[in-house]
Scaffold this motif. Structure first.
Motif, PDB file in Angstrom:
ATOM      1  N   GLU A   7       0.836  -1.203   0.000  1.00  0.00           N
ATOM      2  CA  GLU A   7       0.000   0.000   0.000  1.00  0.00           C
ATOM      3  C   GLU A   7       0.873   1.257   0.000  1.00  0.00           C
ATOM      4  O   GLU A   7       0.603   2.234  -0.707  1.00  0.00           O
ATOM      5  N   LYS A   8       1.940   1.212   0.816  1.00  0.00           N
ATOM      6  CA  LYS A   8       2.870   2.351   0.879  1.00  0.00           C
ATOM      7  C   LYS A   8       3.504   2.595  -0.485  1.00  0.00           C
ATOM      8  O   LYS A   8       3.646   3.738  -0.937  1.00  0.00           O
ATOM      9  N   ILE A   9       3.900   1.492  -1.128  1.00  0.00           N
ATOM     10  CA  ILE A   9       4.538   1.622  -2.442  1.00  0.00           C
ATOM     11  C   ILE A   9       3.578   2.280  -3.428  1.00  0.00           C
ATOM     12  O   ILE A   9       3.941   3.217  -4.153  1.00  0.00           O
ATOM     13  N   TRP A  10       2.332   1.814  -3.435  1.00  0.00           N
ATOM     14  CA  TRP A  10       1.359   2.389  -4.372  1.00  0.00           C
ATOM     15  C   TRP A  10       1.021   3.839  -4.042  1.00  0.00           C
ATOM     16  O   TRP A  10       0.840   4.661  -4.949  1.00  0.00           O
ATOM     17  N   LEU A  11       0.944   4.156  -2.743  1.00  0.00           N
ATOM     18  CA  LEU A  11       0.699   5.555  -2.358  1.00  0.00           C
ATOM     19  C   LEU A  11       1.832   6.446  -2.852  1.00  0.00           C
ATOM     20  O   LEU A  11       1.608   7.529  -3.408  1.00  0.00           O
ATOM     21  N   GLY A  12       3.056   5.960  -2.648  1.00  0.00           N
ATOM     22  CA  GLY A  12       4.227   6.702  -3.105  1.00  0.00           C
ATOM     23  C   GLY A  12       4.203   6.884  -4.611  1.00  0.00           C
ATOM     24  O   GLY A  12       4.416   7.985  -5.129  1.00  0.00           O
ATOM     25  N   PHE A  13       3.878   5.812  -5.321  1.00  0.00           N
ATOM     26  CA  PHE A  13       3.811   5.849  -6.780  1.00  0.00           C
ATOM     27  C   PHE A  13       2.774   6.878  -7.239  1.00  0.00           C
ATOM     28  O   PHE A  13       3.024   7.690  -8.134  1.00  0.00           O
ATOM     29  N   GLY A  14       1.607   6.872  -6.560  1.00  0.00           N
ATOM     30  CA  GLY A  14       0.545   7.828  -6.894  1.00  0.00           C
ATOM     31  C   GLY A  14       0.993   9.261  -6.705  1.00  0.00           C
ATOM     32  O   GLY A  14       0.735  10.123  -7.553  1.00  0.00           O
ATOM     33  N   CYS A  15       1.690   9.523  -5.591  1.00  0.00           N
ATOM     34  CA  CYS A  15       2.167  10.884  -5.326  1.00  0.00           C
ATOM     35  C   CYS A  15       3.166  11.324  -6.384  1.00  0.00           C
ATOM     36  O   CYS A  15       3.108  12.460  -6.873  1.00  0.00           O
ATOM     37  N   VAL A  16       4.090  10.438  -6.757  1.00  0.00           N
ATOM     38  CA  VAL A  16       5.097  10.776  -7.764  1.00  0.00           C
ATOM     39  C   VAL A  16       4.412  11.075  -9.099  1.00  0.00           C
ATOM     40  O   VAL A  16       4.714  12.079  -9.766  1.00  0.00           O
ATOM     41  N   MET A  17       3.463  10.229  -9.509  1.00  0.00           N
ATOM     42  CA  MET A  17       2.789  10.445 -10.797  1.00  0.00           C
ATOM     43  C   MET A  17       2.010  11.765 -10.795  1.00  0.00           C
ATOM     44  O   MET A  17       1.997  12.485 -11.789  1.00  0.00           O
ATOM     45  N   LEU A  18       1.378  12.093  -9.677  1.00  0.00           N
ATOM     46  CA  LEU A  18       0.641  13.359  -9.567  1.00  0.00           C
ATOM     47  C   LEU A  18       1.600  14.536  -9.795  1.00  0.00           C
ATOM     48  O   LEU A  18       1.304  15.451 -10.564  1.00  0.00           O
ATOM     49  N   VAL A  20       4.453  14.459 -11.381  1.00  0.00           N
ATOM     50  CA  VAL A  20       4.914  14.441 -12.772  1.00  0.00           C
ATOM     51  C   VAL A  20       3.853  15.076 -13.680  1.00  0.00           C
ATOM     52  O   VAL A  20       4.157  15.945 -14.501  1.00  0.00           O
ATOM     53  N   PHE A  21       2.585  14.668 -13.538  1.00  0.00           N
ATOM     54  CA  PHE A  21       1.526  15.195 -14.411  1.00  0.00           C
ATOM     55  C   PHE A  21       1.342  16.705 -14.219  1.00  0.00           C
ATOM     56  O   PHE A  21       1.241  17.458 -15.191  1.00  0.00           O
ATOM     57  N   LEU A  22       1.287  17.139 -12.972  1.00  0.00           N
ATOM     58  CA  LEU A  22       1.127  18.577 -12.722  1.00  0.00           C
ATOM     59  C   LEU A  22       2.312  19.350 -13.272  1.00  0.00           C
ATOM     60  O   LEU A  22       2.163  20.441 -13.807  1.00  0.00           O
ATOM     61  N   GLY A  23       3.506  18.760 -13.154  1.00  0.00           N
ATOM     62  CA  GLY A  23       4.708  19.396 -13.692  1.00  0.00           C
ATOM     63  C   GLY A  23       4.611  19.555 -15.199  1.00  0.00           C
ATOM     64  O   GLY A  23       4.897  20.625 -15.745  1.00  0.00           O
ATOM     65  N   ILE A  24       4.171  18.503 -15.885  1.00  0.00           N
ATOM     66  CA  ILE A  24       4.050  18.552 -17.348  1.00  0.00           C
ATOM     67  C   ILE A  24       3.036  19.615 -17.760  1.00  0.00           C
ATOM     68  O   ILE A  24       3.290  20.442 -18.645  1.00  0.00           O
ATOM     69  N   ILE A  25       1.898  19.662 -17.091  1.00  0.00           N
ATOM     70  CA  ILE A  25       0.865  20.656 -17.419  1.00  0.00           C
ATOM     71  C   ILE A  25       1.394  22.061 -17.152  1.00  0.00           C
ATOM     72  O   ILE A  25       1.270  22.957 -17.988  1.00  0.00           O
ATOM     73  N   GLY A  26       2.034  22.233 -15.995  1.00  0.00           N
ATOM     74  CA  GLY A  26       2.537  23.551 -15.617  1.00  0.00           C
ATOM     75  C   GLY A  26       3.576  24.067 -16.581  1.00  0.00           C
ATOM     76  O   GLY A  26       3.541  25.230 -16.985  1.00  0.00           O
TER      77      GLY A  26
END
Ligand code: CUA
Length: 156
Positions: A7-18, A20-26
């Motif tokens: 669960e921790k791994i997936w939470l971490g993965f989700g935070c990183v992807m968020l 990355v996506f916000l960075g790309i949009i910004g």
């Protein structure tokens, strides 16, 4: 409270992807010099003919291979009509409207902006290929909207 390792791994993965996506949009929103309209470019839409530089619309050579195209949109035409430039030239388009919102699209390029009355709307483009470029209005502005266009001829 115990959190399972996966669960921790997936939470971490989700935070990183968020991030990355916000960075790309910004970054991409501003990457090509796009800026939201600011007060610095406000003009009175009822005084376009008396307001610099729109009191003298037209193509102005500002450097060796650089032009400024001062253009006025109104139902249902662009001023000026039919500009001619050299291949490889960069043109900074300054466009305003005398009445309603118009579009400004140079067909077969990525130039596409809204022309909002009361604003100096600007966009820059380098014409690397010779030929005739059609500029069309792509915002519905009234009965003759489909007739609203002008042309740029790029010569070798
Ligand atoms: Cu101007 Cu449609």
């Amino acid at each position: 409270m115990h959190i399972h390792r996966l669960e921790k791994i997936w939470l971490g993965f989700g935070c990183v992807m968020l991030a990355v996506f916000l960075g790309i949009i910004g970054v991409s929103a501003f990457a090509s010099g796009n800026q939201p309209p600011s007060d610095a470019t406000l003009i009175d839409p009822t005084q376009v003919d008396q307001t610099k530089p729109f009191d003298q619309p037209g193509l102005k050579k500002i450097d060796d291979n650089k032009y400024e195209a001062v253009m006025v949109s109104q139902a249902f035409q662009f001023t000026p009509q039919d500009m001619v430039i050299k291949k490889g030239a960069t043109v900074n388009f300054l466009v305003t409207s005398k009445d309603v919102v118009h579009g400004f699209e140079i067909v077969k390029t990525n130039v596409n902006m809204m022309v909002v009355p009361g604003h100096i709307n600007s966009i820059e483009y380098t014409f690397k290929k010779a030929g005739d470029y059609l500029i069309v209005c792509n915002e519905y502005c009234g009965t003759a909207h489909h007739m609203m266009s002008t042309k740029i001829k790029v010569v070798d």
